[in-house]
Write an enzyme that holds these catalytic residues in place. Structure first.
Site, PDB file in Angstrom:
ATOM      1  N   CYS A 404      31.707  51.730  35.021  1.00  0.00           N
ATOM      2  CA  CYS A 404      33.012  51.767  34.372  1.00  0.00           C
ATOM      3  C   CYS A 404      34.114  52.053  35.399  1.00  0.00           C
ATOM      4  CB  CYS A 404      33.009  52.784  33.233  1.00  0.00           C
ATOM      5  SG  CYS A 404      34.398  52.594  32.088  1.00  0.00           S
ATOM      6  N   HIS A 534      28.475  50.805  30.145  1.00  0.00           N
ATOM      7  CA  HIS A 534      27.734  52.028  30.466  1.00  0.00           C
ATOM      8  C   HIS A 534      26.248  51.804  30.183  1.00  0.00           C
ATOM      9  CE1 HIS A 534      31.106  54.982  30.960  1.00  0.00           C
ATOM     10  NE2 HIS A 534      31.753  54.037  30.300  1.00  0.00           N
ATOM     11  N   GLU A 536      23.737  53.465  30.936  1.00  0.00           N
ATOM     12  CA  GLU A 536      22.977  54.694  30.687  1.00  0.00           C
ATOM     13  C   GLU A 536      22.770  54.973  29.198  1.00  0.00           C
ATOM     14  OE1 GLU A 536      27.306  56.071  31.487  1.00  0.00           O
ATOM     15  OE2 GLU A 536      25.895  54.572  32.232  1.00  0.00           O
TER      16      GLU A 536
END
Length: 563
Positions: A404, A534, A536
């Protein structure tokens, strides 16, 4: 539907989320379908506008819900897909009740905390618990409900009362309570009084613990367990010891050794649930994979060091999904993970004059790391340090992953030092507009309202033509489209994309319209990758996020074995 409530006493932040997730995982290994709900007794509608330094990470779901970080634990452990409805806050409940009152749904009655707020909480739990959370499309068998904060807090009182009523609403065979409490050690003695008081307070509010999970640094002595059993109105086998471990991924094994599922089965009469044999086989396979993973962790001896260059490093929970993704990838790469936490502002030249020690220490951590990661964030603080770290990684062939803001930082660095735009910057990070805004505000995003107005949730990213060489694309399986979760207000200025790509800064992935830059990758570099999304948020313990896996593998020198 069976409900398992997880509450906490003495202090907050003692691991209720991990214990709730681990309990849910153990149910899944028996073939049950499991969902999860997190109750947060703060007035915010959601976690989206809360500071990471105060509350920890904001976790984003497929539907764009900005929720408490514990929902990330649930998704990672249970491999389920939750919705914004799975996170209940005081703000949501009161807004819901007030809206109904304005519509006249209460027929002129005086609207009160009891019964209207408490009924709304119970209705919400019962409704959301039935929502399918996996590809089967079937209603869950068991719902784990975690009550945030500490029992006795004034803000959690309506939720505790709602749960007291809820146990009678669903029946005693459908409701169980795990109370997590701290056992401090004072002068070498394990103290049970805080737990006794916490459980007594809980019972005074009308809830009785079926299991007392004791958080402690070391295993409890038998005398301590017996004392808790005696004064907390539970049997000795209902006192579980959750002591500190080398990895949180060992917690399910620890709970399984103490037969938590068997204890809860007695209360919930789980033998009455008809379990699909296919789910039993799948659960058995899941448990075998989990045990293999944890045993592998204990045998790892090769290490990898990652410098995490961020701006909220004083609270590690600010980057909890990033850390978990690195851990998942390190387990897959069979490497012991060391994270060097580097405050980005310490890398900036101004720090050299004001704090030479921290400046040199920060650069030492960056220079000795096997890989450099710049995660997401907001605001201008520390961004010059991030740019310096990205420049070091690019010029020294050190693996780099930008998430990001980390992608935007790498774009700015490249524009400054390769394209020659010395004033290249982001509109987010400067008060006065620059002549070359490489990063711009997305046109459809609100500038007046912050909550829930970003580009949020699961969105497609399309790999561009002639990008078969991309290492990241190969890790994703070589397909054309991937779906990942987003959370951002700013994006790469498309005006500069042709010039950037001409100089070797390739945007291998764009949105479905080809207008937004989603992934960049340098071709002639060990690993220099950034994603606007993102990744994750979708990493799982047994299925690591591909950008993180590639980054860890490149940092470990084994990327060729992964693609």
């Amino acid at each position: 539907m069976k409900y398992v409530v997880v509450s906490g006493g003495v202090i907050s932040g003692i691991g209720k989320g991990v214990i709730a997730s681990s309990t849910g995982l153990l149910f899944k290994t028996r073939g049950f379908k499991v969902s999860a709900i997190k109750i947060d007794p703060y007035m915010n509608i959601d976690a989206g506008t809360m500071s990471p330094l105060e509350h920890g990470e904001v976790f984003v779901l497929d539907d764009g819900g900005e929720v408490d970080l514990d929902l990330g634990n649930y998704e990672r452990y249970l491999n389920v897909t939750l919705t914004r409805e799975n996170n209940i806050t005081t703000g949501k409940i009161y807004s819901h009740v007030i809206e109904r009152e304005r519509k006249g749904d209460y027929l002129g009655k005086t609207v009160q905390v009891v019964p209207h707020i408490t009924n709304a909480i119970q209705d919400w739990i019962e409704r959301v618990a039935k929502i399918p959370v996996d590809d089967s499309g079937e209603e869950p068998d068991i719902c784990i409900v975690e009550l945030g904060g500490t029992v006795g807090d004034i803000e959690s009182a309506p939720f505790v009362e709602a749960l007291r009523q809820f146990q009678f609403r669903v029946g005693p065979e459908n409701f169980a309570l795990i109370h997590v409490s701290l056992i401090p050690v004072v002068n070498g003695e394990q103290k049970t009084k805080p737990t006794q008081v916490a459980v007594r307070d809980l019972r005074g509010l009308g809830l009785s613990a079926d299991i007392v999970a004791c958080r402690c640094t070391h295993k409890l002595e038998k005398a301590t367990t017996d004392k808790i059993s005696m004064f907390c109105h539970v049997g000795p086998d209902q006192v579980l010891v959750v002591h500190d471990l080398s990895s949180i991924y060992h917690v399910p094994l620890l709970l399984d050794q103490q037969k938590i599922v068997e204890q809860l089965s007695k209360k919930l009469k789980l033998e009455k649930i008809s379990v699909n044999p296919a789910f039993v086989n799948k659960g058995s396979s899941l448990w075998s994979d989990w045990k293999h993973l944890t045993s592998t962790h204990d045998r790892m001896f090769e290490s990898v060091t990652i410098a995490l260059v961020g701006k909220y490093t004083h609270l590690k929970d600010s980057y909890i999904s990033v850390v978990k993704s690195l851990e998942h990838s390190a387990l897959r790469c069979q490497r012991k993970l060391t994270i060097n936490w580097v405050e980005a502002s310490d890398l900036e030249p101004d720090t050299l004059t004001s704090d030479r020690v921290n400046f040199h220490k920060a650069w030492h951590e960056v220079c000795k790391a096997d890989g450099i990661l710049v995660p997401g964030g907001f605001g201008s603080r520390g961004t010059e340090g991030m740019i310096a770290a990205a420049k070091w990684a690019r010029e020294n062939d050190v693996p780099y992953l930008g998430i990001c803001l980390g992608l935007q930082i790498a774009v700015i660095e490249y524009a400054r030092n390769v394209l020659g735009y010395k004033d290249a910057f982001s509109e987010e990070l400067v008060e006065e507009p620059t002549e070359n805004p490489l990063i711009v505000f997305m046109p459809e995003v609100s500038k007046t309202h912050l909550g829930g107005t970003m580009r949020l949730g699961l969105r497609p990213t399309k790999f561009q033509a002639d990008t078969e060489w991309s290492k990241l694309r190969k890790l994703y399986g070589g397909g054309e489209v991937v779906h990942e979760r987003h959370r951002h207000r700013y994006e790469v200025n498309p005006k500069y994309v042709p010039e950037l790509e001409e100089k070797g800064f390739t945007f291998v992935g764009k949105d479905e319209l080809g207008e937004r830059m989603e992934i960049f990758e340098l071709k002639d570099h060990r690993w220099f990758v950034g994603t606007q999304y993102h990744p994750e948020y979708l990493s799982r313990v047994l299925d690591p996020s591909k950008p993180y896996l590639g980054f860890l593998a490149a940092s470990s020198g084994i990327l060729d074995t992964m693609i």
